[in-house]
Motif scaffolding. Structure first.
Motif, mmCIF file in Angstrom:
data_model
loop_
_atom_site.group_PDB
_atom_site.id
_atom_site.type_symbol
_atom_site.label_atom_id
_atom_site.label_comp_id
_atom_site.label_asym_id
_atom_site.label_seq_id
_atom_site.Cartn_x
_atom_site.Cartn_y
_atom_site.Cartn_z
ATOM 1 N N ILE A 55 0.849 -1.183 0.000
ATOM 2 C CA ILE A 55 0.000 0.000 0.000
ATOM 3 C C ILE A 55 0.892 1.244 0.000
ATOM 4 C CG2 ILE A 55 -0.230 0.041 2.511
ATOM 5 C CD1 ILE A 55 -3.191 0.803 2.007
ATOM 6 N N ALA A 60 -2.133 6.448 0.927
ATOM 7 C CA ALA A 60 -3.133 5.718 1.707
ATOM 8 C C ALA A 60 -3.473 6.483 2.983
ATOM 9 C CB ALA A 60 -2.610 4.332 2.056
ATOM 10 N N SER A 61 -4.694 6.303 3.444
ATOM 11 C CA SER A 61 -5.092 6.930 4.703
ATOM 12 C C SER A 61 -4.414 6.199 5.861
ATOM 13 C CB SER A 61 -6.608 6.860 4.870
ATOM 14 O OG SER A 61 -7.012 5.521 5.089
ATOM 15 N N GLU A 62 -4.418 6.824 7.005
ATOM 16 C CA GLU A 62 -3.807 6.215 8.189
ATOM 17 C C GLU A 62 -4.479 4.876 8.514
ATOM 18 O OE1 GLU A 62 -3.204 7.376 12.852
ATOM 19 O OE2 GLU A 62 -2.940 8.964 11.374
ATOM 20 N N SER A 63 -5.798 4.813 8.380
ATOM 21 C CA SER A 63 -6.504 3.567 8.679
ATOM 22 C C SER A 63 -6.186 2.485 7.646
ATOM 23 C CB SER A 63 -8.011 3.793 8.775
ATOM 24 O OG SER A 63 -8.521 4.267 7.553
ATOM 25 N N GLU A 64 -5.989 2.864 6.385
ATOM 26 C CA GLU A 64 -5.606 1.892 5.361
ATOM 27 C C GLU A 64 -4.201 1.346 5.635
ATOM 28 O OE1 GLU A 64 -8.005 3.415 1.401
ATOM 29 O OE2 GLU A 64 -6.192 4.496 2.000
ATOM 30 N N ILE A 65 -3.308 2.217 6.060
ATOM 31 C CA ILE A 65 -1.952 1.789 6.387
ATOM 32 C C ILE A 65 -1.993 0.864 7.602
ATOM 33 C CG2 ILE A 65 0.313 2.559 7.212
ATOM 34 C CD1 ILE A 65 -0.116 5.096 5.461
ATOM 35 N N ALA A 67 -4.406 -1.060 8.529
ATOM 36 C CA ALA A 67 -4.960 -2.350 8.096
ATOM 37 C C ALA A 67 -3.899 -3.183 7.377
ATOM 38 C CB ALA A 67 -6.170 -2.132 7.195
ATOM 39 N N ALA A 68 -3.094 -2.544 6.543
ATOM 40 C CA ALA A 68 -2.029 -3.259 5.830
ATOM 41 C C ALA A 68 -0.970 -3.765 6.806
ATOM 42 C CB ALA A 68 -1.395 -2.350 4.782
ATOM 43 N N GLU A 78 -1.717 0.568 14.518
ATOM 44 C CA GLU A 78 -2.223 1.946 14.518
ATOM 45 C C GLU A 78 -1.122 2.927 14.879
ATOM 46 O OE1 GLU A 78 -3.816 -0.611 16.047
ATOM 47 O OE2 GLU A 78 -5.602 -0.764 14.775
#
Length: 123
Positions: A55, A60-65, A67-68, A78
């Motif tokens: 990603i 990518a958003s912080e939440s996408e990062i 999740a990855a 987080e």
């Protein structure tokens, strides 16, 4: 094979074993097609498949990062995602994310954690 791909392969193998027990015939003989499929899936889990899910650390958003990173097995994803976002932008030519490695090193994440973080990201 990377640790992530190995874990993915082992998970697929375990799932196949579980499915084998569920696919028993009337005679009590375990079904083989589910096992064969699961073993084939585990064998085909290559490092290339694991890296395909990288990603963007820049977009990518912080939440996408997070999740990855969670999917890569990073502890406290987080927290690390917050740090990745804080040090943006990253040079698109720095495919090794050297600057990110340098910035995260001050938190002493350990080599395994650092490798998992960097393996989940691209510039």
């Amino acid at each position: 094979m990377t640790k992530y791909a190995t874990r993915l392969g082992l998970a697929a193998l375990a799932t196949g074993m579980l499915l084998t027990g569920c696919a028993a015939t009337d005679t009590g003989t375990p079904g083989t097609s589910a096992t064969t499929s699961a073993v084939a899936a585990a064998a085909s889990a290559t490092p290339a498949a694991a890296t395909a899910a990288k990603i963007s650390a820049n977009n990518a958003s912080e939440s996408e990062i997070a999740a990855a990173l969670r999917a890569a097995g990073v502890t406290s994803p987080e927290r690390w995602a917050e740090e990745v976002v804080e040090y943006r932008p990253y040079e698109t030519t720095d495919t090794a994310l050297s600057r990110l490695r340098q910035k995260l090193a001050k938190y002493n994440p350990g080599e395994e954690t650092m490798n998992k973080i960097l393996a989940a990201l691209k510039p």
